[in-house]
Design a protein around this motif. Sequence first.
Motif, mmCIF file in Angstrom:
data_model
loop_
_atom_site.group_PDB
_atom_site.id
_atom_site.type_symbol
_atom_site.label_atom_id
_atom_site.label_comp_id
_atom_site.label_asym_id
_atom_site.label_seq_id
_atom_site.Cartn_x
_atom_site.Cartn_y
_atom_site.Cartn_z
ATOM 1 N N ARG A 48 0.931 -1.295 0.007
ATOM 2 C CA ARG A 48 0.139 -0.062 -0.018
ATOM 3 C C ARG A 48 0.881 1.402 0.067
ATOM 4 N NH1 ARG A 48 -5.031 -1.977 4.189
ATOM 5 N NH2 ARG A 48 -5.911 -3.371 2.597
ATOM 6 N N MET A 49 2.069 1.333 0.727
ATOM 7 C CA MET A 49 3.107 2.467 0.710
ATOM 8 C C MET A 49 3.467 2.554 -0.988
ATOM 9 S SD MET A 49 5.060 2.641 4.151
ATOM 10 C CE MET A 49 5.511 1.002 4.210
ATOM 11 N N LEU A 50 3.526 1.398 -1.378
ATOM 12 C CA LEU A 50 4.294 1.345 -2.785
ATOM 13 C C LEU A 50 3.341 2.209 -3.940
ATOM 14 C CD1 LEU A 50 6.074 -2.039 -3.133
ATOM 15 C CD2 LEU A 50 7.049 0.358 -3.050
ATOM 16 N N CYS A 51 2.094 1.873 -3.633
ATOM 17 C CA CYS A 51 1.113 2.136 -4.675
ATOM 18 C C CYS A 51 0.445 3.748 -4.161
ATOM 19 C CB CYS A 51 0.305 1.492 -4.904
ATOM 20 S SG CYS A 51 -0.968 0.875 -3.792
ATOM 21 N N ALA A 63 8.441 5.056 -7.621
ATOM 22 C CA ALA A 63 7.582 3.785 -8.225
ATOM 23 C C ALA A 63 7.201 4.225 -9.531
ATOM 24 C CB ALA A 63 6.435 3.281 -7.382
ATOM 25 N N LEU A 64 7.557 3.708 -10.770
ATOM 26 C CA LEU A 64 7.430 4.155 -11.972
ATOM 27 C C LEU A 64 7.745 5.455 -12.456
ATOM 28 C CD1 LEU A 64 3.600 2.708 -12.408
ATOM 29 C CD2 LEU A 64 5.489 1.481 -12.968
ATOM 30 N N GLY A 65 8.804 5.609 -11.726
ATOM 31 C CA GLY A 65 9.575 7.172 -12.214
ATOM 32 C C GLY A 65 8.894 8.248 -11.270
ATOM 33 N N PHE A 66 8.081 7.858 -10.339
ATOM 34 C CA PHE A 66 7.272 8.827 -9.550
ATOM 35 C C PHE A 66 7.643 8.833 -8.147
ATOM 36 C CE2 PHE A 66 4.547 8.300 -13.355
ATOM 37 C CZ PHE A 66 4.492 9.721 -13.781
ATOM 38 N N ASP A 67 7.833 9.875 -7.662
ATOM 39 C CA ASP A 67 8.473 10.235 -5.951
ATOM 40 C C ASP A 67 6.913 9.362 -5.294
ATOM 41 O OD1 ASP A 67 8.437 11.373 -3.385
ATOM 42 O OD2 ASP A 67 10.260 11.460 -3.993
#
Length: 305
Positions: A48-51, A63-67
């Motif tokens: 949940r922190m990652l998304c 994640a996916l290039g975004f902070d």
Amino acid sequence: MSLAIDVRGLNKSFGARRVVQDVDLALEAGRICGFLGPNGSGKTTTLRMLCGLLTADSGHGQALGFDILREAGEIKRRTGYMTQRFSLYEDLTIAENLRFAARAHELDRGRERVDQAIARLGLEGRRNQLAGTLSGGWKQRLALAAATLHEPRLLLLDEPTAGVDPKARRTFWDEIHALSAQGLTVLVSTHYMDEAERCHEIAYISYGRLIARGTAAEVIAASRLVTLRAEGPGADRIAGELAARPGVESAAPFGAALHVSGTDRAALEAAIAPWRRAPFRWSEVPPTLEDVFIQLMGQAQDNAA
């Protein structure tokens, strides 16, 4: 190498309990990573922190290039998340649930996307069936269709096959590998060792701390385990006695046989010596991934205790 996930020092607490502790995780785009660990070890919190559904107390990364702290909204829009429990509308049909998901994501070509998802996951014959009447395996397919309808670049799966029969699990994993081959990055939490072995790599979290990382072969090699297998009448019933012996880090029944593991070969041999007699037959076998995780769980300390 293009990293879909690259985070360092993630921490999260709920009240006095520190659920995630200094977790570092890097995952290459297009890879499938199995996320393993005992219940309550922080797997769901980390996902949940990652998304962007939870904000880390401290730590940083992308994640996916975004902070992950400042651009959580951008990550959410590009991520599919399948929860442990079925979370779609049980009083809507398969097609209605997917059309609702398409509108929620404000997707163009919504009806076309829904038809394609239904065809890809073999749901054509059930498209007008109420979701609440589906078996576990069909609910799983529907949930995966909804989670990937917006063509995410990252897919997070929280124990997606719990309670699903082996055939449905295999079908599910075939689809996950097909999506990965198209460039989708997948992080999946699971308790099934056969599923962990189907991942490109695995990460083991023990009550908030990431303590093992690599391919299945690398994790097994790093454990330095020696595993002895006992066969014969009643071999599985001596697990409790052997587990208490010095040098034994795990003693676990495998059907009617018993796997006894430790990292000190001499101590392990001394531990089993009283049972090196008929009717037991002993042989050394390569440690399995399950042997390693039983060992790791035995070493883990519950941070809620």
